[in-house]
Design an enzyme around this catalytic site. Structure first.
Site, PDB file in Angstrom:
ATOM      1  N   CYS A  68       0.928  -1.231   0.007  1.00 62.10           N
ATOM      2  CA  CYS A  68      -0.099  -0.018   0.130  1.00 62.10           C
ATOM      3  C   CYS A  68       0.837   1.190   0.045  1.00 62.10           C
ATOM      4  O   CYS A  68       1.933   1.165   0.595  1.00 62.10           O
ATOM      5  CB  CYS A  68      -0.853   0.086   1.182  1.00 62.10           C
ATOM      6  SG  CYS A  68      -2.155  -1.235   1.229  1.00 62.10           S
ATOM      7  N   GLU A  77      -8.239 -11.258 -27.615  1.00 61.35           N
ATOM      8  CA  GLU A  77      -7.420 -11.401 -26.543  1.00 61.35           C
ATOM      9  C   GLU A  77      -6.057 -12.050 -26.801  1.00 61.35           C
ATOM     10  O   GLU A  77      -6.131 -13.222 -27.405  1.00 61.35           O
ATOM     11  CB  GLU A  77      -8.386 -11.766 -25.350  1.00 61.35           C
ATOM     12  CG  GLU A  77      -7.610 -12.450 -24.232  1.00 61.35           C
ATOM     13  CD  GLU A  77      -6.742 -11.547 -23.225  1.00 61.35           C
ATOM     14  OE1 GLU A  77      -7.357 -10.153 -23.062  1.00 61.35           O
ATOM     15  OE2 GLU A  77      -5.635 -11.919 -22.960  1.00 61.35           O
ATOM     16  N   CYS A  92      -6.121   1.683 -17.018  1.00 60.44           N
ATOM     17  CA  CYS A  92      -5.531   1.468 -15.742  1.00 60.44           C
ATOM     18  C   CYS A  92      -4.320   2.408 -15.413  1.00 60.44           C
ATOM     19  O   CYS A  92      -3.905   2.429 -14.426  1.00 60.44           O
ATOM     20  CB  CYS A  92      -5.371   0.251 -15.209  1.00 60.44           C
ATOM     21  SG  CYS A  92      -4.184  -0.665 -16.262  1.00 60.44           S
TER      22      CYS A  92
HETATM   23  N1  SAH Z   1     -11.349  -6.364 -20.760  1.00 57.12           N
HETATM   24  C1  SAH Z   1     -10.824  -7.254 -19.876  1.00 57.12           C
HETATM   25  C2  SAH Z   1      -9.561  -7.360 -19.619  1.00 57.12           C
HETATM   26  C3  SAH Z   1      -8.749  -6.254 -19.474  1.00 57.12           C
HETATM   27  S1  SAH Z   1      -6.946  -6.450 -18.839  1.00 57.12           S
HETATM   28  C4  SAH Z   1     -11.720  -6.923 -18.460  1.00 57.12           C
HETATM   29  O1  SAH Z   1     -12.049  -5.898 -18.036  1.00 57.12           O
HETATM   30  O2  SAH Z   1     -11.865  -7.861 -17.692  1.00 57.12           O
HETATM   31  C5  SAH Z   1      -5.817  -6.425 -20.007  1.00 57.12           C
HETATM   32  C6  SAH Z   1      -6.052  -7.759 -21.061  1.00 57.12           C
HETATM   33  O3  SAH Z   1      -5.255  -7.594 -22.094  1.00 57.12           O
HETATM   34  C7  SAH Z   1      -5.425  -9.060 -20.341  1.00 57.12           C
HETATM   35  O4  SAH Z   1      -6.633  -9.759 -20.497  1.00 57.12           O
HETATM   36  C8  SAH Z   1      -4.396  -9.295 -21.027  1.00 57.12           C
HETATM   37  O5  SAH Z   1      -4.057 -10.743 -21.244  1.00 57.12           O
HETATM   38  C9  SAH Z   1      -4.680  -8.573 -22.667  1.00 57.12           C
HETATM   39  N2  SAH Z   1      -3.583  -8.349 -23.281  1.00 57.12           N
HETATM   40  C10 SAH Z   1      -2.558  -8.076 -23.147  1.00 57.12           C
HETATM   41  N3  SAH Z   1      -1.548  -7.795 -24.035  1.00 57.12           N
HETATM   42  C11 SAH Z   1      -2.297  -7.861 -25.049  1.00 57.12           C
HETATM   43  C12 SAH Z   1      -2.096  -7.689 -26.483  1.00 57.12           C
HETATM   44  N4  SAH Z   1      -0.909  -7.360 -27.382  1.00 57.12           N
HETATM   45  N5  SAH Z   1      -3.202  -7.951 -27.310  1.00 57.12           N
HETATM   46  C13 SAH Z   1      -4.361  -8.539 -26.884  1.00 57.12           C
HETATM   47  N6  SAH Z   1      -4.627  -8.694 -25.608  1.00 57.12           N
HETATM   48  C14 SAH Z   1      -3.649  -8.268 -24.650  1.00 57.12           C
END
Ligand code: SAH
Length: 447
Positions: free
Chosen positions: A80, A327, A402
């Site tokens: 934290c 994804e 994020c």
């Molecule tokens: N939209 C989802 C996940 C968001 S986190 C939710 O809200 O639950 C970001 C996601 O991007 C992760 O699942 C990760 O595996 C994926 N990711 C990371 N790099 C990537 C890329 N180059 N192309 C596609 N997906 C990717």
């Protein structure tokens, strides 16, 4: 000069990592643990071109927002950042940072940002806790890394861990102590992490380690069952480095090997390696806001890039609309397909691969989209993804992020390609840390 002491430094802001910011003789001074409103004494530890880093030595006059930390591990633990700041002040700090970043880097107009959606619960909110396992001379440690170090510290009283996880934490720690002599070799501990996740269907424990099989699996299984875990998995990760998960096998020791959860009235399956937002209550508010921004009409098509287990896309199209998701993680794609079935949406299509590369192929095939939703990891979208997003020429882009700095950078790129940032809302999914989610709406400049 390193070692130089600065007195009476007023902290005027907070950096992205939570360090306090002050100004001294034309230089920016970053001071971890110092808070906006503090007047402090600090000692320079590192000098860079136009800034220095310093350690907090004493607080001459504390910020009015300073509070006593509730967590006994706070001063040791690197988990934290904001245990000594009131939550109201923390939320305001995040709101201001998101607004300033989107205006300064993203070229957003004043008034674009809605008030932050702060969390009702700033403790015990994490449904996913990854605990490191450390081998110290006085016995095993289970918890977080120490502030600024790789050393593992024991954190049984962690405030972010929900109370349902505690019995499982203790049962696992007993097992670690019992087999300490055997599991702790010259190379270090044979087990690396304990990952705990909770959802509507219960608690899932995943142990990560070097050996091909979980040592004394049956004994641990019965202890964790008794402590309340509905499923236990073992993941072999021999890859060096800090990543918890690797390409190695995932075995289910007992139970289903996954959890199920309800989010925004839809049911989702979550495997140990798949991404799922860690704060359930705040994730619902984030996705609800995203659903309002996307405003998908019946018969419209949504492309969901970086779709994880399909949560956002399935929620945004739950009242109608066609869904295509992309994804990178194979296990998340597998979950996304199962989730589409669970939600009665067998028409939803999910592709495994890099977001930009797959989107480019879809565009070539003549696929069109009315709305695009993107939710990339912290580093944001690469140039291929940005160009392809704009080339789809969607009516609306919903960008969830994020990291507001990379969102602002990408919004600036999209502005050059004809999209303006119309609305944005910060949603605090991570109280006590400097992190914050932002959901934003970009529309074609002509509209
Ligand atoms: N939209 C989802 C996940 C968001 S986190 C939710 O809200 O639950 C970001 C996601 O991007 C992760 O699942 C990760 O595996 C994926 N990711 C990371 N790099 C990537 C890329 N180059 N192309 C596609 N997906 C990717």
């Amino acid at each position: 000069m390193e070692g130089e002491v600065i007195r009476n430094l007023t902290i005027i802001d907070a950096a992205h990592d939570g360090a306090g910011i002050g100004r001294h003789e034309g230089m920016v001074v970053f001071v971890p643990m110092a808070l906006k409103g503090d007047v402090i004494t600090c000692r320079i530890t590192k000098r860079e071109k136009r800034s220095v880093r310093a350690e907090l030595v004493a607080i001459q006059s504390p910020s009015p927002d300073r509070i006593e930390p509730q967590c006994p591990h706070f001063y040791d633990c690197g988990g934290c950042t904001y245990q000594t700041l009131s939550y109201a002040a923390e939320a305001k700090l995040k709101e201001d940072r998101v607004k300033n970043t989107l205006m300064r880097i993203g070229g957003a107009e004043e008034g674009v940002l809605n008030p932050i959606l702060f969390a009702d619960e700033s403790d015990g909110y994490r449904n996913n806790v990854q605990l490191a396992i450390g081998a110290e001379e006085d016995g095993p440690k289970l918890g977080c890394r120490a502030r600024g170090s790789h050393r593992v510290i024991h954190t049984p009283h962690c405030r972010l861990m929900p109370s349902v996880m505690r019995p499982v934490y203790h049962a696992f720690y007993e097992y670690l102590c019992q087999y300490h002599g055997e599991l702790c070799t010259k190379k270090g501990h044979q087990l690396r992490h304990l990952c705990l996740r909770t959802a509507q269907s219960g608690l899932m424990a995943t142990v990560v380690g070097y050996p091909p099989a979980l040592p004394h699996a049956q004994e641990l299984a019965s202890a964790l069952k008794q402590a309340g875990a509905v499923t236990l998995c073992y993941h072999q990760n021999t890859k060096p480095g800090g990543s918890v998960f690797g390409p190695g096998p995932m075995k289910t020791i007992y139970g289903d090997g996954y959890l199920t959860d309800t989010l925004c009235d839809l049911s989702f399956r979550i495997s140990p390696k798949s991404f799922y937002q860690v704060n359930h209550a705040q994730a619902q508010r984030l996705y609800d806001e995203g659903r309002r921004y996307a405003a998908l009409g019946p018969g419209e098509t949504l492309i969901d890039l970086y779709c994880g287990t399909g949560t956002i896309g399935l929620i945004l199209t739950s009242t109608g609309g066609k869904l295509i998701g992309v994804e990178l993680s194979p296990s998340a794609v597998c979950d996304a397909r199962a989730n589409a079935q669970r939600s009665g949406r067998p028409d939803a299509v999910f592709y495994e691969g890099d977001a930009g590369t797959v989107a480019k192929e879809l565009l070539k095939e003549g696929i069109t989209a009315d709305v695009l939703v993107v939710d990339p990891p912290r580093k944001g979208c690469d140039d291929v993804a940005i160009r392809t997003i704009a080339a789809f020429s969607p009516k609306r882009i919903v960008y969830i992020s994020c990291d507001c700095a990379t969102l602002a950078r990408d919004a600036a790129k999209l502005k050059e390609l004809g999209y303006v940032l119309k609305k944005a809302t910060a949603v605090d999914l991570f109280p006590r840390t400097p992190h914050c989610e932002v959901v934003s709406l970009l529309v074609k400049a002509t509209e």
